[in-house]
Design an enzyme around this catalytic site. Structure first.
Site, PDB file in Angstrom:
ATOM      1  N   LEU A   1     -45.797 -26.016 -22.322  1.00 37.09           N
ATOM      2  CA  LEU A   1     -46.647 -24.846 -22.905  1.00 37.09           C
ATOM      3  C   LEU A   1     -47.995 -25.540 -23.086  1.00 37.09           C
ATOM      4  O   LEU A   1     -47.667 -26.224 -24.089  1.00 37.09           O
ATOM      5  CB  LEU A   1     -45.927 -23.869 -23.709  1.00 37.09           C
ATOM      6  CG  LEU A   1     -46.951 -22.816 -24.259  1.00 37.09           C
ATOM      7  CD1 LEU A   1     -47.254 -21.852 -23.302  1.00 37.09           C
ATOM      8  CD2 LEU A   1     -46.364 -22.329 -25.515  1.00 37.09           C
ATOM      9  N   SER A   2     -49.144 -25.209 -22.492  1.00 32.27           N
ATOM     10  CA  SER A   2     -50.409 -25.889 -22.968  1.00 32.27           C
ATOM     11  C   SER A   2     -50.707 -25.615 -24.405  1.00 32.27           C
ATOM     12  O   SER A   2     -50.394 -24.542 -25.008  1.00 32.27           O
ATOM     13  CB  SER A   2     -51.553 -25.376 -22.335  1.00 32.27           C
ATOM     14  OG  SER A   2     -51.315 -26.030 -20.787  1.00 32.27           O
ATOM     15  N   ALA A   3     -51.451 -26.507 -24.923  1.00 30.69           N
ATOM     16  CA  ALA A   3     -51.901 -26.159 -26.360  1.00 30.69           C
ATOM     17  C   ALA A   3     -52.745 -24.913 -26.392  1.00 30.69           C
ATOM     18  O   ALA A   3     -53.382 -24.448 -25.340  1.00 30.69           O
ATOM     19  CB  ALA A   3     -52.799 -27.446 -26.812  1.00 30.69           C
TER      20      ALA A   3
END
Length: 194
Positions: A63-65
């Protein structure tokens, strides 16, 4: 993370990560606050769902930042007329972020986006991860005049990139250096040369 802590964590994410990174569009901040990131990560990662880095989901997925998703949503400039395809990186978080802002939202796994042509076209495609190249099968799904927002991996550096389909061709332009997890399905075949 308990339900009582999640709203506090989301507010802290907005104030200390998004606003300080130049993300101030009200629609972006509202959606980032409304969608609980902790629901899109494994149970043992919920406590770190709001940290300013990618959260491992397992099997090489992330899950990207928060700032990555916020900047992608900012660059997308979604409208109520948009038909959107989200190329998923192993979760449905970005699709949920954009869903109420557009006319319709479809989702597809990264592997399917590379392998399957599909006939339906979209005014906006979001690739939730970094790619080394834009496969022709995915480019065909962007309608004429439509746009794409993605991460772009170039010599080990990831950048946020945008593109528009004009005269049947899509060119990606990097707009910001930002750490975006790469999607293995979009790696270019490696060649050897002298």
């Amino acid at each position: 993370m308990t339900d009582l802590n999640a709203p506090v964590a989301r507010k802290a994410m907005i104030d200390s990560q998004l606003r300080t990174s130049g993300v101030n569009e009200e629609y972006v901040l509202a959606r980032m606050y409304a969608v609980p990131r902790e629901n899109y990560v494994p149970a043992d990662a919920r406590a770190i769902a709001y940290m300013d880095r990618a959260v491992p989901l397992g099997e090489g997925r992330y899950l990207s930042a928060p700032v990555v998703h916020a900047k992608m949503l900012t660059e997308a400039v979604p409208t109520k007329d948009d038909t959107v395809l989200v190329v998923e990186s192993g979760n449905k978080y970005f699709a949920e972020l954009i869903r109420p802002l557009v006319a319709s939202t479809d989702q597809i796994a990264a592997s399917d986006a590379v392998e399957k042509a599909g006939r339906k076209t979209y005014s906006l495609i979001i690739v939730d991860g970094a790619i080394e190249h834009l496969p022709a099968k995915l480019a065909k799904r962007i309608e004429e005049g439509g746009r794409i927002v993605t991460g772009l991996l170039d010599n080990g550096v990831t950048r946020l990139a945008v593109g528009r389909k004009i005269a049947g061709s899509v060119t990606l332009q990097a707009v910001a250096d930002v750490g975006i997890p790469s999607l293995a399905e979009f790696e270019q075949a490696k060649s050897w040369s002298f």
